[in-house]
Design an enzyme around this catalytic site. Structure first.
Site, PDB file in Angstrom:
ATOM      1  N   SER A   1       0.811  -1.324   0.012  1.00 20.91           N
ATOM      2  CA  SER A   1       0.252  -0.069  -0.446  1.00 20.91           C
ATOM      3  C   SER A   1       0.853   1.145   0.300  1.00 20.91           C
ATOM      4  CB  SER A   1      -1.148  -0.242   0.812  1.00 20.91           C
ATOM      5  OG  SER A   1      -0.464   0.137   2.027  1.00 20.91           O
ATOM      6  N   TYR A   2       2.109   1.000  -0.101  1.00 24.56           N
ATOM      7  CA  TYR A   2       2.697   2.472   0.600  1.00 24.56           C
ATOM      8  C   TYR A   2       2.982   2.900  -1.222  1.00 24.56           C
ATOM      9  CZ  TYR A   2       4.034   0.655   5.348  1.00 24.56           C
ATOM     10  OH  TYR A   2       4.120   0.277   5.953  1.00 24.56           O
ATOM     11  N   SER A   3       2.901   4.206  -1.354  1.00 26.92           N
ATOM     12  CA  SER A   3       2.079   5.176  -0.484  1.00 26.92           C
ATOM     13  C   SER A   3       0.812   6.166  -1.585  1.00 26.92           C
ATOM     14  CB  SER A   3       3.474   6.056  -0.299  1.00 26.92           C
ATOM     15  OG  SER A   3       4.164   6.787  -1.702  1.00 26.92           O
TER      16      SER A   3
END
Length: 315
Positions: free
Chosen positions: A54-56
């Site tokens: 999920s980053y970023s």
């Protein structure tokens, strides 16, 4: 530099006393800076890099996976992938939400592609998904292990009850089990881990790798009363800055740091490293200049009196 590495729980993985957080890559650290930080970390003896699919995604224009992609491009320039412990996570990418077996498999494949590798050393459930039975989650993770795509599995942001149920299922069925736990834990956030979660970690020999180890930068001393440090995380520390407890913690950190000739950040990380079940704190550097204070935790060992004084200040 040759420093001892620490065994991660019951696994065969061994990690440097400071795990480098990759949450800033593609956010507050651009690709050039990210490469510099990664190179310097490895040059200092570091071998463990933590990221998430999920980053970023929260950055305007990003879609998630930016950190993994940067790390993947960096790995492609190094040629010694097997000397590193690469950890990533599943459940919070905008396109791969939750922990259904189908999603776990698809997200793992996407992470492997972005990282440019054929296996993940450590694969976390980033946020638990109570809508999915733990048996289905563990079975999906076990399938990845059996396929050779994941070496070890771990959990983050999970209740003690669900963690216990997961471990019990793994033991009962003889399938892959969590070997590590990544909780939100630092001098300003102790209730999230101390107590039943810590007891579980000790009982089941889980290696604990705390995130937000510096309380989003508050424990570096940059965010004091009346001082607004201009960083991407400044908004996160408002609940600590200027509070009586926050001031007590910073005062004690300052006292120990001055006595030891160390930075506040190093002392804060050393307090974590001294806690039961902690293998290594996770911390990120958005600039090359921030890295030395993080790496210094490998060589700073607090006395029991220093640990007790910091603990008392943070009550």
């Amino acid at each position: 530099m040759s420093l001892p590495r620490k065994k991660l729980g019951t696994s065969s993985l061994e990690v440097f006393p400071l795990v480098l957080g990759g949450n800033v890559f593609g956010w507050s650290a651009d690709e050039t800076t990210s490469f510099q930080v990664l190179d310097a970390y490895v040059a200092a003896g570091g071998n463990a890099i933590d990221t998430a699919d999920s980053y970023s995604f929260w950055v305007p224009g990003n879609q998630g996976g930016e950190s993994e992609s940067i790390i993947g491009r960096w790995l492609a320039t190094r040629g010694d992938r097997d000397s590193l412990v690469i950890a990533t996570k599943v459940s919070n990418h905008p396109e791969y939400r939750g922990l259904s077996p189908k999603n776990i498999k698809a997200a793992a494949e996407a992470s492997l592609r972005r990282l440019g590798t054929d296996h993940l050393d450590l694969y976390y459930t980033h946020f638990d998904d109570p809508s999915v039975p733990v048996e289905e989650i563990i079975a999906a993770l076990d399938a990845l292990v059996r396929e050779g795509k994941v070496r070890e599995i771990a959990a983050s942001n999970i209740s003690p009850e669900r963690l216990q149920a997961s471990l019990a299922f793994s033991e009962r069925e003889g399938v892959a089990r969590y070997v590590a736990l990544q909780p939100h834990y630092n001098l300003m956030e102790r209730g999230t881990f101390e107590g039943s979660a810590q007891d579980l970690a000790l009982r089941h020999q889980l290696g604990v790798l705390p995130y937000f180890a510096l309380a989003s930068g508050f424990l570096t001393g940059k965010h004091r009363r009346g001082i607004a440090a201009g960083t991407a995380r400044a908004g996160y520390v408002g609940k600590y800055a200027g509070t009586p407890r926050g001031e007590r913690v910073l005062a004690e950190l300052t006292r120990v740091a001055q006595a030891r000739g160390a930075s506040l950040a190093t002392v804060a990380l050393a307090w974590l490293a001294a806690q039961p079940s902690i293998v290594a704190p996770i911390a990120s550097a958005r600039t090359l200049q921030q890295l030395p204070d993080l790496l210094a935790v490998a060589e700073l060992h607090l006395t029991s009196e220093e640990v007790a004084a910091l603990s008392a200040a943070s009550q």
